[in-house]
Write a protein that holds these residues in place. Structure first.
Motif: not given
Length: 136
Positions: A25-41
């Motif tokens: 989760v941390w890697m996804k949030a920091f490597t792909q910081p866009n709205e869809q990433t945080f919606v998915d999380i």
């Protein structure tokens, strides 16, 4: 036997926000910081308040362990201060006792207190999130 008894139970799909998957989760949030990433999380079924509190507790406990090791090192070396290097400032600082006993005591006491640091971290995390949500 009925047909229900012979139906295999499928294992639940792997989640990306479980208590053990914090690095993903941390890697996804920091490597792909866009709205869809945080919606998915946030829409993941495993992303619950309980998971957040567990992660906060673990982070606080690890912080407590690091502080215990740091305090033990400072106790063993007698402490390091920039002001002690200034000539004439020695008289304003108390003489600290050096020794392995103080370092061991600081380490053991700090390690025993580390879970309490985790609990306090969770409490203050919850309070700060509540204040942010209240202001928002």
């Amino acid at each position: 036997m009925s047909q229900l008894d012979s139906t295999p139970i499928a294992p639940p799909p792997p989640s990306s926000a479980g208590a053990r998957d914090w690095l993903a989760v941390w890697m996804k949030a920091f490597t792909q910081p866009n709205e869809q990433t945080f919606v998915d999380i946030t829409e993941n079924p495993a992303a619950t308040a309980k998971t957040a509190y567990i992660w906060a507790f673990i982070a606080g406990t690890i912080s407590g362990v690091i502080q215990a090791v740091s305090a033990a090192l400072m106790s063993a070396t007698g402490g390091v201060s920039v002001f002690r290097q200034i000539p004439g400032m020695e008289e304003y600082f108390p003489q600290t006792a050096r020794g392995a006993a103080n370092a061991v005591g600081a380490l053991v006491g700090g390690l025993c207190a580390a879970p309490f640091a985790g609990v306090l971290f969770v409490v203050f995390f919850a309070i700060s999130v509540a204040i942010v949500q209240w202001v928002a």
